[in-house]
Design a protein around this motif. Structure first.
Motif, PDB file in Angstrom:
ATOM      1  N   CYS A  37       0.841  -1.192   0.000  1.00  0.00           N
ATOM      2  CA  CYS A  37       0.000   0.000   0.000  1.00  0.00           C
ATOM      3  C   CYS A  37       0.878   1.245   0.000  1.00  0.00           C
ATOM      4  O   CYS A  37       2.031   1.208   0.428  1.00  0.00           O
ATOM      5  CB  CYS A  37      -0.957   0.011   1.190  1.00  0.00           C
ATOM      6  N   GLN A  38       0.298   2.309  -0.502  1.00  0.00           N
ATOM      7  CA  GLN A  38       0.979   3.603  -0.493  1.00  0.00           C
ATOM      8  C   GLN A  38      -0.036   4.678  -0.145  1.00  0.00           C
ATOM      9  O   GLN A  38      -0.983   4.921  -0.895  1.00  0.00           O
ATOM     10  CB  GLN A  38       1.624   3.903  -1.837  1.00  0.00           C
ATOM     11  N   ALA A  39       0.172   5.275   1.017  1.00  0.00           N
ATOM     12  CA  ALA A  39      -0.685   6.368   1.460  1.00  0.00           C
ATOM     13  C   ALA A  39      -0.152   7.692   0.924  1.00  0.00           C
ATOM     14  O   ALA A  39       1.039   7.787   0.600  1.00  0.00           O
ATOM     15  CB  ALA A  39      -0.743   6.397   2.980  1.00  0.00           C
ATOM     16  N   PRO A  40      -0.984   8.703   0.836  1.00  0.00           N
ATOM     17  CA  PRO A  40      -0.525   9.996   0.318  1.00  0.00           C
ATOM     18  C   PRO A  40       0.673  10.518   1.101  1.00  0.00           C
ATOM     19  O   PRO A  40       0.658  10.558   2.335  1.00  0.00           O
ATOM     20  CB  PRO A  40      -1.744  10.895   0.512  1.00  0.00           C
ATOM     21  N   GLY A  41       1.719  10.883   0.373  1.00  0.00           N
ATOM     22  CA  GLY A  41       2.905  11.447   0.999  1.00  0.00           C
ATOM     23  C   GLY A  41       3.819  10.448   1.660  1.00  0.00           C
ATOM     24  O   GLY A  41       4.802  10.834   2.304  1.00  0.00           O
ATOM     25  N   LYS A  42       3.503   9.165   1.513  1.00  0.00           N
ATOM     26  CA  LYS A  42       4.323   8.131   2.145  1.00  0.00           C
ATOM     27  C   LYS A  42       4.884   7.172   1.100  1.00  0.00           C
ATOM     28  O   LYS A  42       4.401   7.113  -0.033  1.00  0.00           O
ATOM     29  CB  LYS A  42       3.499   7.362   3.173  1.00  0.00           C
ATOM     30  N   GLU A  43       5.881   6.416   1.508  1.00  0.00           N
ATOM     31  CA  GLU A  43       6.447   5.416   0.624  1.00  0.00           C
ATOM     32  C   GLU A  43       5.568   4.168   0.595  1.00  0.00           C
ATOM     33  O   GLU A  43       4.822   3.892   1.538  1.00  0.00           O
ATOM     34  CB  GLU A  43       7.864   5.053   1.083  1.00  0.00           C
ATOM     35  N   ARG A  44       5.704   3.429  -0.476  1.00  0.00           N
ATOM     36  CA  ARG A  44       4.991   2.162  -0.575  1.00  0.00           C
ATOM     37  C   ARG A  44       5.528   1.196   0.467  1.00  0.00           C
ATOM     38  O   ARG A  44       6.750   1.113   0.689  1.00  0.00           O
ATOM     39  CB  ARG A  44       5.165   1.584  -1.975  1.00  0.00           C
ATOM     40  N   PHE A  46       4.968  -2.839   2.471  1.00  0.00           N
ATOM     41  CA  PHE A  46       4.439  -4.203   2.414  1.00  0.00           C
ATOM     42  C   PHE A  46       3.253  -4.344   3.360  1.00  0.00           C
ATOM     43  O   PHE A  46       3.291  -3.835   4.490  1.00  0.00           O
ATOM     44  CB  PHE A  46       5.547  -5.178   2.801  1.00  0.00           C
ATOM     45  N   VAL A  47       2.220  -5.047   2.903  1.00  0.00           N
ATOM     46  CA  VAL A  47       1.045  -5.308   3.723  1.00  0.00           C
ATOM     47  C   VAL A  47       0.940  -6.790   4.053  1.00  0.00           C
ATOM     48  O   VAL A  47       0.844  -7.182   5.224  1.00  0.00           O
ATOM     49  CB  VAL A  47      -0.238  -4.849   3.012  1.00  0.00           C
ATOM     50  N   ALA A  48       0.961  -7.628   3.031  1.00  0.00           N
ATOM     51  CA  ALA A  48       0.787  -9.066   3.229  1.00  0.00           C
ATOM     52  C   ALA A  48       1.300  -9.808   2.004  1.00  0.00           C
ATOM     53  O   ALA A  48       1.379  -9.244   0.911  1.00  0.00           O
ATOM     54  CB  ALA A  48      -0.683  -9.402   3.464  1.00  0.00           C
ATOM     55  N   GLY A  49       1.639 -11.085   2.193  1.00  0.00           N
ATOM     56  CA  GLY A  49       2.094 -11.882   1.070  1.00  0.00           C
ATOM     57  C   GLY A  49       1.860 -13.351   1.321  1.00  0.00           C
ATOM     58  O   GLY A  49       1.643 -13.776   2.466  1.00  0.00           O
ATOM     59  N   TYR A  59       2.663 -10.938   7.114  1.00  0.00           N
ATOM     60  CA  TYR A  59       1.875  -9.738   7.345  1.00  0.00           C
ATOM     61  C   TYR A  59       2.718  -8.652   7.993  1.00  0.00           C
ATOM     62  O   TYR A  59       3.599  -8.930   8.814  1.00  0.00           O
ATOM     63  CB  TYR A  59       0.685 -10.046   8.272  1.00  0.00           C
ATOM     64  N   ALA A  60       2.403  -7.426   7.641  1.00  0.00           N
ATOM     65  CA  ALA A  60       2.955  -6.299   8.380  1.00  0.00           C
ATOM     66  C   ALA A  60       2.358  -6.288   9.777  1.00  0.00           C
ATOM     67  O   ALA A  60       1.204  -6.699   9.971  1.00  0.00           O
ATOM     68  CB  ALA A  60       2.626  -4.995   7.659  1.00  0.00           C
ATOM     69  N   ASP A  61       3.114  -5.828  10.743  1.00  0.00           N
ATOM     70  CA  ASP A  61       2.618  -5.815  12.122  1.00  0.00           C
ATOM     71  C   ASP A  61       1.320  -5.028  12.250  1.00  0.00           C
ATOM     72  O   ASP A  61       0.444  -5.367  13.051  1.00  0.00           O
ATOM     73  CB  ASP A  61       3.674  -5.208  13.043  1.00  0.00           C
ATOM     74  N   SER A  62       1.180  -3.993  11.461  1.00  0.00           N
ATOM     75  CA  SER A  62       0.021  -3.110  11.580  1.00  0.00           C
ATOM     76  C   SER A  62      -1.289  -3.766  11.148  1.00  0.00           C
ATOM     77  O   SER A  62      -2.369  -3.262  11.475  1.00  0.00           O
ATOM     78  CB  SER A  62       0.243  -1.841  10.745  1.00  0.00           C
ATOM     79  N   VAL A  63      -1.204  -4.894  10.428  1.00  0.00           N
ATOM     80  CA  VAL A  63      -2.431  -5.528   9.935  1.00  0.00           C
ATOM     81  C   VAL A  63      -2.634  -6.925  10.494  1.00  0.00           C
ATOM     82  O   VAL A  63      -3.667  -7.565  10.199  1.00  0.00           O
ATOM     83  CB  VAL A  63      -2.468  -5.577   8.393  1.00  0.00           C
ATOM     84  N   TYR A  93      -3.776   0.378  -2.853  1.00  0.00           N
ATOM     85  CA  TYR A  93      -3.273  -0.977  -2.620  1.00  0.00           C
ATOM     86  C   TYR A  93      -2.883  -1.609  -3.951  1.00  0.00           C
ATOM     87  O   TYR A  93      -3.663  -1.586  -4.919  1.00  0.00           O
ATOM     88  CB  TYR A  93      -4.336  -1.823  -1.908  1.00  0.00           C
ATOM     89  N   TYR A  94      -1.694  -2.181  -3.970  1.00  0.00           N
ATOM     90  CA  TYR A  94      -1.149  -2.802  -5.164  1.00  0.00           C
ATOM     91  C   TYR A  94      -0.893  -4.283  -4.902  1.00  0.00           C
ATOM     92  O   TYR A  94      -0.449  -4.659  -3.810  1.00  0.00           O
ATOM     93  CB  TYR A  94       0.184  -2.161  -5.555  1.00  0.00           C
TER      94      TYR A  94
END
Length: 123
Positions: A37-44, A46-49, A59-63, A93-94
């Motif tokens: 994912c890439q939020a406005p003004g932030k770098e892309r 990793f979320v999950a794989g 998974y990223a800790d945040s999710v 989300y990509y």
């Protein structure tokens, strides 16, 4: 490899969405798949794989505990079930593929990327 992500939209905090990513190619079963994912003004980031054989997920800790990644090789599709959504999950989300039987972890060498789908979570 062509990847087509879909399923984004506007949802209230606490709600759910399911993202889908359809892949071309007859060897999808050999692809590790990732969601970023890439939020406005932030770098892309990793979320999950999911590993190429589906044997492990990352998974990223945040999710963790809220999102779940899965795959259906018969449909050449990977999914990201997103529950208990928070405003900070708002992003594009990509989906991405490593076509060489990769792990699907944050450090994988993803060589194909989809166009992104927008997720907006309102408070």
């Amino acid at each position: 490899v062509q990847l087509q992500a879909s399923g984004g939209g506007l949802v209230q905090a606490g709600g759910s969405l399911r993202l889908s990513c359809a892949a071309s190619g007859r060897t999808f079963r050999n692809y590790a798949m990732g969601w970023f994912c890439q939020a406005p003004g932030k770098e892309r980031e990793f979320v999950a794989g999911i590993r190429w054989n589906g044997g492990r997920t990352y998974y990223a800790d945040s999710v963790k505990g809220r999102f779940a990644v899965s795959r259906d090789n018969a449909k050449n599709t990977v999914y990201l079930q997103m529950n208990s959504l928070k405003p900070e999950d708002t992003a594009v989300y990509y989906c991405a593929a490593d076509t060489r039987r990769g792990e699907g972890d944050p450090y994988d060498r993803y060589d194909s990327w989809g166009q992104g789908t927008v997720v907006t979570v309102s408070s």
